[in-house]
Design a protein around this motif. Structure first.
Motif, mmCIF file in Angstrom:
data_model
loop_
_atom_site.group_PDB
_atom_site.id
_atom_site.type_symbol
_atom_site.label_atom_id
_atom_site.label_comp_id
_atom_site.label_asym_id
_atom_site.label_seq_id
_atom_site.Cartn_x
_atom_site.Cartn_y
_atom_site.Cartn_z
ATOM 1 N N GLY A 1 0.850 -1.180 0.000
ATOM 2 C CA GLY A 1 0.000 0.000 0.000
ATOM 3 C C GLY A 1 0.888 1.233 0.000
ATOM 4 N N ARG B 1 -1.690 -1.246 -5.813
ATOM 5 C CA ARG B 1 -2.615 -1.519 -6.919
ATOM 6 C C ARG B 1 -2.083 -0.956 -8.222
ATOM 7 N N LEU C 1 -2.314 -0.411 3.359
ATOM 8 C CA LEU C 1 -3.314 -0.353 2.310
ATOM 9 C C LEU C 1 -4.700 -0.079 2.900
ATOM 10 N N TYR D 1 -8.710 -0.502 3.623
ATOM 11 C CA TYR D 1 -9.552 -1.685 3.733
ATOM 12 C C TYR D 1 -10.730 -1.584 2.775
ATOM 13 N N ALA E 1 -9.966 -6.489 0.076
ATOM 14 C CA ALA E 1 -8.709 -6.558 0.820
ATOM 15 C C ALA E 1 -8.820 -7.385 2.090
ATOM 16 N N THR F 1 -6.124 -10.038 3.261
ATOM 17 C CA THR F 1 -5.055 -9.987 2.260
ATOM 18 C C THR F 1 -3.826 -10.746 2.748
ATOM 19 N N ILE G 1 -7.529 -6.680 7.363
ATOM 20 C CA ILE G 1 -6.576 -7.007 6.306
ATOM 21 C C ILE G 1 -5.762 -8.254 6.663
#
Length: 327
Positions: free
Chosen positions: A154, A179, A211, A213, A217, A220, A243
């Motif tokens: 992230g 991403r 990152l 949520y 996710a 993850t 996560i």
């Protein structure tokens, strides 16, 4: 003419409440009070705006029960407590508080990384329990931080701020996965190198999760991802609790398949998975990454300013669904 009525769902600093009272009729939660979902709906009757902290769930059921509501101002940067599509469909604006907590949260993320790598909590418990009888060469020997590989999952504002601290302050090799890849100038500014997700887990000596949520996710980081990490690696989560699969993490910590973890956020918080309390190689803090007085004041002030701007001028400083304004 009656002034608009708003609700402050959790106690805020007096100066922020005073600022809002200059514009609105304000009902504010007393210090230490957390309303249940049904109590929140009851308090929201007749209110056009509410200041929330991230712990209040704003969903379709609440919106249907509170038809006068026009704006929900989160004082957090995250907004996974919002059902944003439902809010947009109901014509309710959502706002958050980005930017003002970036550097403070990055500071804490790095502090948690250091505490985790150097076994600060574990060694303090040892000392407080009166178990320290002699010095030895391997007494709470932890992981090296300077010159190691820092992984970041992230790479938004906070991730980039953590990367700068690692690269520029500790000479770390910074790798990240996101991403979308950063623009070259941003990568250069924080001396970070983009890698695939699997490579991130495999190569990082210290992995920090930053990152946002989303349902996609959720978990993850589970058993498969933890299995890719080095047995000497540490994992730090300052993002959102959901996560990480906490049961999988507990198993990895107990079996020493990773060295340690540092968690500031938890799935289902403020309830903490009791299994986490039974493993010594984890540092636990109660969602305090942004907790300095100046930063928390700035967060609450930005939320208040969003309420004032929207309800008095029809605009917002940090809208999440700006189409509501244009509509």
């Amino acid at each position: 003419m009656a002034r608009p009525a708003i609700l402050i769902a959790r106690a805020v600093f007096p100066e922020v409440e005073h600022k809002l009272r200059q514009h609105f009729e304000v009902e504010a939660a007393p210090p230490g009070v957390v309303w249940s979902p049904s109590q929140l709906v009851e308090r929201l009757q007749g209110k056009v705006g509410v200041l929330t902290t991230g712990g209040e769930r704003i969903d379709a059921a609440l919106l249907a029960a509170c038809p006068q509501l026009k704006i929900v101002a989160n004082l957090a940067v995250g907004f996974n407590n919002f059902d944003l599509p439902a809010m947009t469909a109901a014509g309710v604006l959502g706002t958050n508080a980005p930017d003002v907590l970036t550097e403070t949260t990055a500071d804490f993320g790095f502090a948690l990384l250091m505490a985790t790598a150097r076994r600060v909590t574990e060694s303090e418990h040892f000392l407080r329990a009166g178990q320290w009888k002699e010095w030895s060469l391997d007494l709470f020997a932890g992981a090296e931080v300077h010159g190691s590989t820092l992984g970041i999952l992230g790479m938004g504002r906070i991730g980039q701020a953590i990367a700068r601290r690692g690269a520029l302050g500790f000479g770390m090799q910074v790798i990240y996965h996101n991403r979308s890849r950063l623009e070259p100038d941003k990568e250069a500014a924080c001396q970070a190198r983009y890698v695939g997700k699997d490579a991130l887990f495999e190569q990082a000596d210290h992995l920090v999760l930053v990152l946002p949520y989303t349902p996609a996710a959720h978990h993850t980081v589970g058993a498969a991802e933890l299995a890719r990490m080095k047995p000497t690696a540490t994992l730090v989560n300052i993002a959102r609790g959901g996560i990480v699969d906490e049961n999988a993490l507990v198993a990895a910590l107990r079996e020493r398949r990773i060295a340690a973890a540092g968690l500031d956020v938890f799935e289902g918080e403020p309830t903490v998975n009791p299994a986490l309390l039974t493993v010594p190689n984890v540092v636990l803090t109660p969602h305090i990454a942004s907790a300095t007085i100046p930063t928390r004041t700035a967060m609450a002030t930005l939320a208040a300013d969003n309420l004032i701007a929207f309800l008095t001028e029809g605009r917002a400083l940090t809208p999440l669904n700006p189409q509501v304004i244009s509509a």
